[in-house]
Write a protein that holds these residues in place. Structure first.
Motif, mmCIF file in Angstrom:
data_model
loop_
_atom_site.group_PDB
_atom_site.id
_atom_site.type_symbol
_atom_site.label_atom_id
_atom_site.label_comp_id
_atom_site.label_asym_id
_atom_site.label_seq_id
_atom_site.Cartn_x
_atom_site.Cartn_y
_atom_site.Cartn_z
ATOM 1 N N SER A 51 68.481 13.831 65.686
ATOM 2 C CA SER A 51 68.456 12.403 65.090
ATOM 3 C C SER A 51 68.830 12.555 63.704
ATOM 4 C CB SER A 51 67.284 11.540 65.466
ATOM 5 O OG SER A 51 66.153 12.193 64.816
ATOM 6 N N ASP A 52 67.984 13.432 62.915
ATOM 7 C CA ASP A 52 68.365 13.896 61.555
ATOM 8 C C ASP A 52 69.905 14.057 61.351
ATOM 9 O OD1 ASP A 52 65.773 13.214 60.689
ATOM 10 O OD2 ASP A 52 65.395 15.342 61.735
ATOM 11 N N ARG A 53 70.315 14.868 62.246
ATOM 12 C CA ARG A 53 71.692 15.491 62.035
ATOM 13 C C ARG A 53 72.791 14.219 62.309
ATOM 14 N NH1 ARG A 53 72.142 20.651 60.718
ATOM 15 N NH2 ARG A 53 70.440 21.821 61.265
ATOM 16 N N VAL B 230 72.957 16.711 52.348
ATOM 17 C CA VAL B 230 72.633 15.281 52.914
ATOM 18 C C VAL B 230 71.581 15.362 53.624
ATOM 19 C CG1 VAL B 230 73.703 13.608 53.944
ATOM 20 C CG2 VAL B 230 75.203 14.761 52.541
ATOM 21 N N LEU B 231 71.312 16.557 54.433
ATOM 22 C CA LEU B 231 70.094 16.585 55.244
ATOM 23 C C LEU B 231 68.747 16.302 54.375
ATOM 24 C CD1 LEU B 231 71.007 18.923 57.977
ATOM 25 C CD2 LEU B 231 69.782 16.710 58.429
ATOM 26 N N THR B 232 68.868 17.175 53.234
ATOM 27 C CA THR B 232 67.626 16.943 52.429
ATOM 28 C C THR B 232 67.085 15.365 52.161
ATOM 29 O OG1 THR B 232 68.758 17.177 50.197
ATOM 30 C CG2 THR B 232 68.419 19.397 51.220
ATOM 31 N N GLY B 233 68.118 14.447 52.236
ATOM 32 C CA GLY B 233 67.725 13.388 52.192
ATOM 33 C C GLY B 233 66.784 12.757 53.357
ATOM 34 N N TRP C 115 59.572 17.158 59.938
ATOM 35 C CA TRP C 115 58.172 17.820 60.084
ATOM 36 C C TRP C 115 58.160 19.331 60.038
ATOM 37 C CZ3 TRP C 115 53.473 17.409 59.295
ATOM 38 C CH2 TRP C 115 52.432 18.416 59.788
ATOM 39 N N ASN C 116 59.172 19.990 60.671
ATOM 40 C CA ASN C 116 59.480 21.350 60.657
ATOM 41 C C ASN C 116 60.899 21.459 60.090
ATOM 42 O OD1 ASN C 116 59.369 24.048 61.131
ATOM 43 N ND2 ASN C 116 58.493 23.986 63.155
ATOM 44 N N ALA C 117 61.751 21.227 61.204
ATOM 45 C CA ALA C 117 63.293 21.381 60.969
ATOM 46 C C ALA C 117 63.677 20.502 61.234
ATOM 47 C CB ALA C 117 63.590 22.623 61.949
#
Ligand code: ATP
Ligand code: MG
Length: 272
Positions: free
Chosen positions: A112-114, A97-100, A106-108
């Motif tokens: 907020s992405d999690r 899901v994170l690959t979305g 930018w880097n890791a």
């Protein structure tokens, strides 16, 4: 208009698959693409996703020509759920899901992405799968994970190629209801579906492909006329109108079924 497909023509190895295809989808609409196997639905969706280039014609998304968008801009504008997805690595569901979020990272992945990935899992109702390896999931579970991945991408336009093909009836209805809500919030959706009964319940607009071209129903307001649908699917269908919605079913008594496969030779199963 969120999506404008203007006079698109495409073929594989000189064999035409789409000829002079044109249509528009207004922002906040749920458009459904219908047509028989091999009619070009996946090809058209891949062209709008920017994965294939049309031989001629133009695509505009959110007011800009698709071919001028850089890949990160494209990923923020268009989310794509493919018909088939081959996992290569044993990623966890959360990582898939994170690959979305890749266009935003930018880097890791950051906090907020999690959080966004977590929210996408919650929205789809699959938080319990978060730490499972994607490769060990059932077909329907994988489809829900790929949908959560598209949600995490937060695009303006979502393209879904048969998003409910592996889902049970409850999950089909849940996913399509979710899409409907997203369109009400301004998202634009184009989904290829096979079942006209399901399509007619959820769609705002219907696009039919036949013989590599758009087929226009005689009545655009109610495109479920038996003769039109029978010609699209090359099988005799009947439509009953119920509260303004169609009920479509096959007329089996007049249908000439082709001979079935021969199957393996019979074996004697009587105990000796
Ligand atoms: P389905 O309902 O079975 O998913 P579809 O409407 O999505 O069908 P497409 O996958 O777009 O159909 O295929 C349209 C035509 O193009 C088919 O005849 C198919 O065999 C052909 N085709 C698809 N992909 C390729 C490819 N990579 N190379 C050559 N021909 C292809
Ligand atoms: Mg397809």
């Amino acid at each position: 208009m969120a999506v404008i497909v203007d006079d698109v023509t495409f073929g594989y190895h000189q064999r035409p698959v789409l000829q002079n295809v044109s249509f528009e989808i207004d922002q906040g609409r749920l458009a459904i693409l219908l047509g028989r196997n091999g009619s070009g639905k996946s090809t058209l969706i891949k062209i709008i996703a920017g994965l294939l280039s049309a031989v001629s014609g133009t695509i505009r998304v959110m007011g800009r020509e698709l071919k001028v968008l850089r890949s990160a801009e494209r990923a923020k504008t268009i989310g794509y759920l493919p018909q088939f997805h081959q996992p290569v690595f044993q990623y966890s569901v959360e990582d898939v899901v994170l690959t979305g979020r890749v266009a935003y990272i930018w880097n890791a992945p950051g906090h907020s992405d999690r959080q966004i990935a977590q929210r996408a899992l919650q929205t789809v109702g699959i938080e319990h799968l978060r730490d499972r390896p994607y490769t060990e999931l059932s077909g329907g579970e994988r489809q829900l994970v790929m949908f959560a991945r598209v949600l995490a991408q937060e695009p303006d336009i979502i393209l879904l190629d048969e998003p409910v093909s592996h889902l049970d009836l409850a999950n089909q209805i849940q996913l399509l209801t979710m899409l409907k809500r997203m369109t009400q919030a301004g998202c634009t959706v184009l989904a290829a579906l096979h079942d006209p009964n399901i399509a007619s319940r959820f769609g705002d607009q219907f696009i039919f492909l036949k013989n590599s071209r758009i087929a226009s129903p005689p009545n655009r307001e109610f495109p479920w006329d038996s003769d039109f649908l029978s010609s699209i699917y090359s099988v005799q269908l009947e439509t009953i109108r119920s509260n303004g919605k169609p009920l479509i079913f096959p007329v089996l008594e007049n249908t000439q079924l082709p001979p079935g496969p021969k199957g393996p030779p019979s074996i004697d199963l009587t105990p000796s």
